[in-house]
Scaffold this motif. Structure first.
Motif, mmCIF file in Angstrom:
data_model
loop_
_atom_site.group_PDB
_atom_site.id
_atom_site.type_symbol
_atom_site.label_atom_id
_atom_site.label_comp_id
_atom_site.label_asym_id
_atom_site.label_seq_id
_atom_site.Cartn_x
_atom_site.Cartn_y
_atom_site.Cartn_z
ATOM 1 N N GLN A 194 0.894 -1.191 -0.146
ATOM 2 C CA GLN A 194 -0.021 -0.037 0.132
ATOM 3 C C GLN A 194 0.887 1.191 0.032
ATOM 4 O OE1 GLN A 194 -3.124 0.034 -0.344
ATOM 5 N NE2 GLN A 194 -3.522 -1.973 -0.456
ATOM 6 N N LYS A 198 0.829 3.954 -2.902
ATOM 7 C CA LYS A 198 0.680 5.483 -2.613
ATOM 8 C C LYS A 198 1.766 6.408 -2.989
ATOM 9 C CE LYS A 198 -0.266 8.484 1.500
ATOM 10 N NZ LYS A 198 -0.229 8.455 2.956
ATOM 11 N N TYR A 202 1.284 9.442 -6.165
ATOM 12 C CA TYR A 202 1.790 10.593 -5.614
ATOM 13 C C TYR A 202 2.710 11.240 -6.743
ATOM 14 C CZ TYR A 202 3.988 14.456 -2.974
ATOM 15 O OH TYR A 202 4.383 15.998 -2.811
#
Length: 254
Positions: A194, A198, A202
């Motif tokens: 995860q 992420k 980004y």
């Protein structure tokens, strides 16, 4: 007017001219009295450069006599031998009438016993191979089998055994390391998956923001190259995001 002729005269022109003044007398030179005495006492010596023209010979009565020659120099020593009381006494002189005692051991009997016990020297086997009596040693000639009768015949030498043992140890060590080595492939946990997803999203947002801020008109080569490069990076990020989202189990290699 009368003329007078002078015939006899002793007049010289050098006497008429003025003479130069005489030189003043020189002061006497200093002479040492000691030097005069030394010169008187000095004995003239022959110059020993080329030697005599003829070798002077001694008269016949001055021949070399016994004991007058040059002998060996006598070495002088300051050593003195001091007799102490710890020295053993001088042995007494044996009386000529007494005979020395004979040993009690009978050497004849001992020699006979030794001669009986001694073994004769073994005769080395030889071979006469010519009629003229040429003798050849059988041992080492190849006439009889010797090497095949040795105890270690047909066996591997010790240095080869040790070498094979060292090689086998290395092979076993390599096999053990391969069997017990840790796997290079590692499964990442769900939290790591995860966090990776992420970070990729980004990065995609930042790159998308920079891409939208590009000018609409791409009329120069640098603008074109920059735009194409950003498009490729965006596509690669989208592929990575889709790959991580579609696969819950991800393995990585160290």
């Amino acid at each position: 007017m009368s003329v007078v002729e002078i015939i006899d005269h002793d007049e010289v022109i050098y006497r008429i001219l003025d003479k130069p003044p005489p030189e003043p007398p020189k002061t006497p030179r200093y002479e040492s009295e000691l030097e005069k005495q030394l010169k008187e006492l000095k004995i003239p010596k022959l110059q020993k450069t080329f030697g005599y023209a003829e070798t002077p010979l001694n008269p016949p009565d001055q021949f070399l006599k016994k004991g007058e020659g040059i002998g060996q120099p006598i070495k002088k020593s300051d050593h003195k031998c001091y007799v102490s009381g710890k020295l053993p006494p001088v042995p007494r002189r044996t009386v000529s009438g007494k005979k020395p005692e004979k040993p009690k051991t009978n050497f004849k009997v001992l020699n006979i016993k030794k001669a009986i016990k001694t073994k004769p020297k073994p005769v080395e086997p030889r071979l006469v191979d010519t009629r003229d009596g040429h003798i050849k040693k059988i041992k080492g000639s190849g006439e009889i089998p010797e090497y095949c009768l040795r105890k270690d015949f047909g066996q591997m030498p010790a240095y080869l055994v040790n070498r094979n043992r060292r090689i086998q140890k290395k092979i076993d060590k390599i096999k053990y390391a391969e069997e017990h080595k840790e796997s290079l492939c590692k499964l990442i946990s769900e939290q790591e998956r995860q966090a990776l997803l992420k970070d990729l999203k980004y990065n995609w947002q930042l790159l998308q923001k920079d891409f939208l801020q590009l000018p609409m008109l791409t009329d120069t080569i640098p603008k074109i190259l920059r735009k194409t490069k950003m498009e490729q990076e965006l596509r690669q990020l989208e592929k990575d995001i889709a790959l991580i989202e579609s696969n819950p189990y991800i393995y990585i290699y160290d």
